[in-house]
Enzyme design. Structure first.
Site, PDB file in Angstrom:
ATOM      1  N   CYS A   2     132.300  10.139 -88.283  1.00 54.86           N
ATOM      2  CA  CYS A   2     131.386   9.402 -89.149  1.00 54.86           C
ATOM      3  C   CYS A   2     132.125   8.751 -90.316  1.00 54.86           C
ATOM      4  O   CYS A   2     133.175   9.220 -90.735  1.00 54.86           O
ATOM      5  CB  CYS A   2     130.347  10.353 -89.716  1.00 54.86           C
ATOM      6  SG  CYS A   2     129.499  11.316 -88.481  1.00 54.86           S
ATOM      7  N   ARG A  27     136.935   4.623 -86.686  1.00 54.46           N
ATOM      8  CA  ARG A  27     136.813   6.079 -86.650  1.00 54.46           C
ATOM      9  C   ARG A  27     135.970   6.544 -85.469  1.00 54.46           C
ATOM     10  O   ARG A  27     135.978   7.731 -85.135  1.00 54.46           O
ATOM     11  CB  ARG A  27     136.196   6.583 -87.953  1.00 54.46           C
ATOM     12  CG  ARG A  27     137.064   6.352 -89.170  1.00 54.46           C
ATOM     13  CD  ARG A  27     136.306   6.566 -90.451  1.00 54.46           C
ATOM     14  NE  ARG A  27     135.974   7.957 -90.680  1.00 54.46           N
ATOM     15  CZ  ARG A  27     136.639   8.759 -91.502  1.00 54.46           C
ATOM     16  NH1 ARG A  27     137.671   8.304 -92.155  1.00 54.46           N
ATOM     17  NH2 ARG A  27     136.269  10.007 -91.679  1.00 54.46           N
ATOM     18  N   TRP A  75     128.688   9.521 -85.793  1.00 49.59           N
ATOM     19  CA  TRP A  75     129.215   9.966 -84.501  1.00 49.59           C
ATOM     20  C   TRP A  75     128.437  11.237 -84.188  1.00 49.59           C
ATOM     21  O   TRP A  75     128.579  12.250 -84.880  1.00 49.59           O
ATOM     22  CB  TRP A  75     130.716  10.242 -84.624  1.00 49.59           C
ATOM     23  CG  TRP A  75     131.435  10.509 -83.350  1.00 49.59           C
ATOM     24  CD1 TRP A  75     131.975   9.594 -82.501  1.00 49.59           C
ATOM     25  CD2 TRP A  75     131.737  11.796 -82.793  1.00 49.59           C
ATOM     26  NE1 TRP A  75     132.596  10.235 -81.451  1.00 49.59           N
ATOM     27  CE2 TRP A  75     132.458  11.577 -81.604  1.00 49.59           C
ATOM     28  CE3 TRP A  75     131.469  13.114 -83.180  1.00 49.59           C
ATOM     29  CZ2 TRP A  75     132.928  12.615 -80.799  1.00 49.59           C
ATOM     30  CZ3 TRP A  75     131.928  14.145 -82.382  1.00 49.59           C
ATOM     31  CH2 TRP A  75     132.646  13.892 -81.205  1.00 49.59           C
ATOM     32  N   ASN A 101     128.922  13.242 -93.776  1.00 53.11           N
ATOM     33  CA  ASN A 101     129.934  13.499 -92.741  1.00 53.11           C
ATOM     34  C   ASN A 101     130.160  14.999 -92.701  1.00 53.11           C
ATOM     35  O   ASN A 101     130.194  15.639 -93.755  1.00 53.11           O
ATOM     36  CB  ASN A 101     131.271  12.848 -93.104  1.00 53.11           C
ATOM     37  CG  ASN A 101     131.258  11.351 -92.937  1.00 53.11           C
ATOM     38  OD1 ASN A 101     130.250  10.778 -92.532  1.00 53.11           O
ATOM     39  ND2 ASN A 101     132.374  10.717 -93.260  1.00 53.11           N
ATOM     40  N   GLU A 485     151.631  12.836 -72.650  1.00 50.03           N
ATOM     41  CA  GLU A 485     151.122  11.802 -73.558  1.00 50.03           C
ATOM     42  C   GLU A 485     150.784  10.520 -72.780  1.00 50.03           C
ATOM     43  O   GLU A 485     149.775   9.867 -73.056  1.00 50.03           O
ATOM     44  CB  GLU A 485     152.149  11.544 -74.666  1.00 50.03           C
ATOM     45  CG  GLU A 485     151.811  10.418 -75.619  1.00 50.03           C
ATOM     46  CD  GLU A 485     150.486  10.557 -76.349  1.00 50.03           C
ATOM     47  OE1 GLU A 485     149.868  11.627 -76.332  1.00 50.03           O
ATOM     48  OE2 GLU A 485     150.053   9.544 -76.936  1.00 50.03           O
ATOM     49  N   LYS A 489     147.075   8.850 -72.766  1.00 52.98           N
ATOM     50  CA  LYS A 489     146.805   7.464 -73.175  1.00 52.98           C
ATOM     51  C   LYS A 489     145.961   6.764 -72.112  1.00 52.98           C
ATOM     52  O   LYS A 489     145.001   6.081 -72.430  1.00 52.98           O
ATOM     53  CB  LYS A 489     148.107   6.660 -73.366  1.00 52.98           C
ATOM     54  CG  LYS A 489     148.872   6.833 -74.647  1.00 52.98           C
ATOM     55  CD  LYS A 489     148.194   6.402 -75.907  1.00 52.98           C
ATOM     56  CE  LYS A 489     147.256   7.411 -76.468  1.00 52.98           C
ATOM     57  NZ  LYS A 489     147.687   8.450 -77.320  1.00 52.98           N
ATOM     58  N   GLU A 492     142.341   8.114 -72.080  1.00 52.96           N
ATOM     59  CA  GLU A 492     141.568   7.751 -73.271  1.00 52.96           C
ATOM     60  C   GLU A 492     141.058   6.318 -73.220  1.00 52.96           C
ATOM     61  O   GLU A 492     139.919   6.059 -73.561  1.00 52.96           O
ATOM     62  CB  GLU A 492     142.442   7.881 -74.535  1.00 52.96           C
ATOM     63  CG  GLU A 492     142.665   9.274 -74.998  1.00 52.96           C
ATOM     64  CD  GLU A 492     143.384   9.295 -76.336  1.00 52.96           C
ATOM     65  OE1 GLU A 492     144.495   8.755 -76.428  1.00 52.96           O
ATOM     66  OE2 GLU A 492     142.835   9.844 -77.291  1.00 52.96           O
ATOM     67  N   HIS A 508     153.844  23.099 -56.890  1.00 52.68           N
ATOM     68  CA  HIS A 508     153.031  24.310 -56.979  1.00 52.68           C
ATOM     69  C   HIS A 508     151.535  23.991 -57.000  1.00 52.68           C
ATOM     70  O   HIS A 508     150.736  24.836 -57.415  1.00 52.68           O
ATOM     71  CB  HIS A 508     153.422  25.119 -58.222  1.00 52.68           C
ATOM     72  CG  HIS A 508     154.847  25.570 -58.198  1.00 52.68           C
ATOM     73  ND1 HIS A 508     155.297  26.567 -57.363  1.00 52.68           N
ATOM     74  CD2 HIS A 508     155.932  25.117 -58.864  1.00 52.68           C
ATOM     75  CE1 HIS A 508     156.598  26.731 -57.540  1.00 52.68           C
ATOM     76  NE2 HIS A 508     157.018  25.845 -58.448  1.00 52.68           N
ATOM     77  N   LYS A 607     138.401   8.716 -84.155  1.00 53.90           N
ATOM     78  CA  LYS A 607     139.787   8.639 -84.600  1.00 53.90           C
ATOM     79  C   LYS A 607     140.226   9.922 -85.271  1.00 53.90           C
ATOM     80  O   LYS A 607     141.322  10.409 -85.051  1.00 53.90           O
ATOM     81  CB  LYS A 607     139.949   7.455 -85.561  1.00 53.90           C
ATOM     82  CG  LYS A 607     141.364   7.250 -86.056  1.00 53.90           C
ATOM     83  CD  LYS A 607     142.307   6.889 -84.925  1.00 53.90           C
ATOM     84  CE  LYS A 607     143.739   6.749 -85.353  1.00 53.90           C
ATOM     85  NZ  LYS A 607     144.656   6.803 -84.193  1.00 53.90           N
TER      86      LYS A 607
HETATM   87  C1  AGP Z   1     145.141  10.358 -79.797  1.00 53.07           C
HETATM   88  O1  AGP Z   1     145.265   9.279 -78.943  1.00 53.07           O
HETATM   89  C2  AGP Z   1     143.853  11.004 -79.815  1.00 53.07           C
HETATM   90  N1  AGP Z   1     142.790  10.125 -80.039  1.00 53.07           N
HETATM   91  C3  AGP Z   1     143.724  12.413 -80.335  1.00 53.07           C
HETATM   92  O2  AGP Z   1     144.210  13.235 -79.328  1.00 53.07           O
HETATM   93  C4  AGP Z   1     144.415  12.791 -81.660  1.00 53.07           C
HETATM   94  O3  AGP Z   1     145.798  12.759 -81.489  1.00 53.07           O
HETATM   95  C5  AGP Z   1     143.949  14.185 -82.099  1.00 53.07           C
HETATM   96  O4  AGP Z   1     142.576  14.168 -82.317  1.00 53.07           O
HETATM   97  C6  AGP Z   1     144.667  14.685 -83.323  1.00 53.07           C
HETATM   98  O5  AGP Z   1     144.476  13.841 -84.411  1.00 53.07           O
HETATM   99  P1  AGP Z   1     145.378  13.922 -85.700  1.00 53.07           P
HETATM  100  O6  AGP Z   1     146.763  13.567 -85.309  1.00 53.07           O
HETATM  101  O7  AGP Z   1     144.774  12.924 -86.637  1.00 53.07           O
HETATM  102  O8  AGP Z   1     145.295  15.321 -86.226  1.00 53.07           O
END
Ligand code: AGP
Length: 612
Positions: A2, A27, A75, A101, A485, A489, A492, A508, A607
């Site tokens: 939020c 956000r 949110w 929030n 990672e 990506k 997401e 495995h 975010k």
């Molecule tokens: C990243 O692409 C994500 N949206 C998410 O995993 C993020 O890295 C996670 O929520 C941690 O956030 P922070 O680094 O702000 O603590």
């Protein structure tokens, strides 16, 4: 999550609020609303489900008359993202409006009590209890802030709130406990409230960060800050060091692409003034702890969430290799409820882009409670995590607006490498090895620029695989977290199911998934485990999987075994995951764009995750 914005000054409040809400869109949100105090002294509230366009259309081009108001992007946590659940929430008689929030943990009990007293709730939210409490606890002859303080005394949970009332007009009361809030101090008596600096930076770069338990009263005559228990307090005015351009797209189609392309600069910025060429060492001004205390550390725990957890995993490999200190990585959400082995000889490192992630913040507090020294690796200056850690290293990557973390990730890896070098040189790392790493750091931005030239080729590759239902990402050693990672990506931003695994683990279980339709991304640079990874590539090829390999020089023997090559330059193994991750960011980005996804604000994601 939020977003909050509030405004009091000489401009039309609705225009400032809508503009502030636009800047908070990154956000993540699913409904929005605003309340403005009309010139006739009544509150005018408009809320809409969905994106800001709907709210803007409802407000209309002319905007709402009035010079004081509050706005919110929600949110959903309690109740679906409908108009009725959107903020601001109003008291029964419509004289008080509140945006919030965070999460009110005792909302159920408070709601029952208020309902028993005859209050009729309109929404499913936890927030609504607060506005009714303010209404019922408003003392005879008292001011809005007295009512807010009385209500907050009954509330358990996390909140950043902003409140306006027609009963005490031309005033905003803002309070914070567990959810960030700042004041923007403009010129000509203009004052703003924001859940982050992006909400206010178009008007001022002078901000006051509220501390936990603080509240502020904003009027046309100025602002006053208080602590809920200590009374009046003075909080320092800080200058936001970045400007509006940093939160605009600057000619790029999306923030994610802009931020991917900023990486030569962000990697320069994270090392600026921190590399000691001659000594083969690092200088980190934010590490204020005495060498003696740092050298007595017997174990390191790194804790984080999501992408930051992936950079933490890379940090584990680095710290063990370079400093020889046993290092472990924990999900912050798990660490906070475990009975972790932590004592005064444990260094806990928390990694966070936003510095506001609820689980990471809670893990930090738990580590401190157990006596550990806590270090932060954080991007957002002045954030809760940055302020609560004992010392730390800022990333200086600038605001990251795309919900999917890209530039912050590579800067986190770089910061962890810098810290490994810093500590390693105080322990056993040789000067020659230190110099090798310093040199690699210096070459890094130029190498990233070279990788970014592969953008068009990666877009063509994305066209071939845009409809794949699944992806597998495999790597070993430093490349294993980079594979995790890469998979995150893709998930997401494109909503394609993707898994990351240590390459050798494939046989495995995940090998069962492989057929001619399965794209398998191998991170196969020429490092210590390269030949092992080649065997894993053979295993995939034998089952007719599609192999995309991220490689560097000297891997000609892969010809014929790999369907698509992505070449990155050679560097020190510690920094290699930075180079191999960038093509995977581009691949995820292009696949998502080709599939018509909202790459900057993927569905359901926020975010900064400020709730548990
Ligand atoms: C990243 O692409 C994500 N949206 C998410 O995993 C993020 O890295 C996670 O929520 C941690 O956030 P922070 O680094 O702000 O603590």
């Amino acid at each position: 999550m939020c977003g909050i914005v509030g405004y009091i000054g000489g401009k039309q409040a609705s225009t400032v609020l809508l503009e502030g809400l636009r800047r908070l869109e990154y956000r993540g949100y699913d409904s929005a609303g605003a309340t403005v105090l009309d010139p006739d002294g009544t509150l005018h509230t408009i809320r809409r489900a969905g994106k800001l366009d709907a709210l803007e259309a409802a407000v209309g081009r002319a905007g709402l008359p009035g010079l004081c108001g509050i706005g919110h992007t929600r949110w959903a946590t309690h109740g679906p993202p409908t108009e009725v659940n959107a903020h601001p929430h109003l008291s029964t008689d419509g004289t008080i409006a509140l945006v919030h929030n965070g999460i009110i943990e005792n909302a159920g009990v408070l709601r029952q009590k208020l309902e028993a007293e005859g209050v009729q709730f309109r929404s499913d939210t936890d927030t609504e209890v607060v506005v009714h409490l303010i209404d019922r606890l408003w003392p005879q002859g008292g001011a809005l802030e007295d009512a807010v303080v009385a209500a907050l005394d009954q509330v358990i949970g996390a909140y950043g709130i902003a409140v306006v009332s027609s009963r005490d007009p031309n005033k905003i009361v803002a309070a914070r406990q567990g959810s960030p809030l700042l004041l923007g101090i403009g010129s000509n008596g203009e004052l703003l409230v924001g859940s982050d600096a992006a909400a206010v930076v178009a008007h001022t770069r002078d901000v006051v960060y509220l501390d936990e338990g603080d509240y502020a009263v904003l009027t046309p005559d100025g602002y006053r800050t208080f602590h809920l228990r200590q009374g009046p307090v003075r909080r320092q005015v800080h200058e936001v060091t970045w400007d509006l351009a940093a939160i605009e797209k600057g000619g790029f189609e999306h923030f994610m692409l802009k931020e991917i392309f900023e990486q030569p600069q962000t990697l320069r910025d994270v090392t600026r003034g921190r590399l000691l060429e001659e000594e083969g060492a690092a200088r980190l001004g934010g590490i204020t702890v005495a060498d003696h205390d740092l050298l007595s550390v017997e174990r390191i725990i790194i804790t984080a969430c999501g992408t930051s957890w992936h950079s933490a995993l890379i940090g584990e490999y680095m710290l063990e290799e370079i400093t020889r200190i046993p290092t472990k990585v924990e999900y912050a959400s798990e660490f906070r409820y475990k009975n972790p082995v932590v004592d005064e000889r444990t260094l806990v490192i928390v990694v966070s882009q936003s510095g506001e992630t609820a689980d990471t913040l809670a893990a930090l507090r738990e580590a401190k409670r157990r006596g550990a020294t806590v270090m932060g690796i954080v991007n957002v200056v002045g954030s809760s995590i940055a302020r609560e850690t004992d010392f730390g290293v800022y990333l200086h990557a600038g605001p990251e607006i795309g919900v999917a973390s890209t530039k912050a990730f590579t800067s986190q890896v770089a910061a962890l490498a810098l810290f490994s070098l810093y500590l390693g040189r105080r322990r056993d790392l040789s000067i020659l090895e230190g110099r090798r790493l310093v040199k690699a750091f210096q070459e890094l931005p130029g190498q990233v620029t070279e990788i970014l030239k592969l953008n068009d080729g990666i877009r063509r590759l994305a066209e071939l695989y845009r409809d794949a239902p699944n992806f597998l990402y495999l790597g070993r050693g430093y490349q294993f977290p980079a594979a995790l990672e890469g998979a995150l990506k893709l998930k997401e931003v494109s909503y394609i199911h993707a898994e990351g695994y240590p390459a050798a683990e494939m046989k495995h279980g995940p090998i069962a998934l492989i057929d001619e339709k399965m794209p398998v991304v191998f991170l196969a640079p020429h490092d210590g485990v390269y030949h092992k990874v080649v065997s894993n590539i053979e295993e995939v090829k034998a089952r007719r999987g599609q192999v995309i390999a991220v490689v560097n020089d000297g891997v000609e023997e892969l010809q014929g075994k790999v369907d698509h090559f992505i070449r990155v330059p050679e560097t020190h193994p510690v920094l290699l995951p930075i180079l191999t991750s960038i093509p995977l960011q581009l691949l995820a980005y292009h696949i998502a764009v080709l599939r018509g996804c909202d790459v900057d604000q993927p569905r359901n994601l926020a975010k900064s995750v400020t709730v548990e």
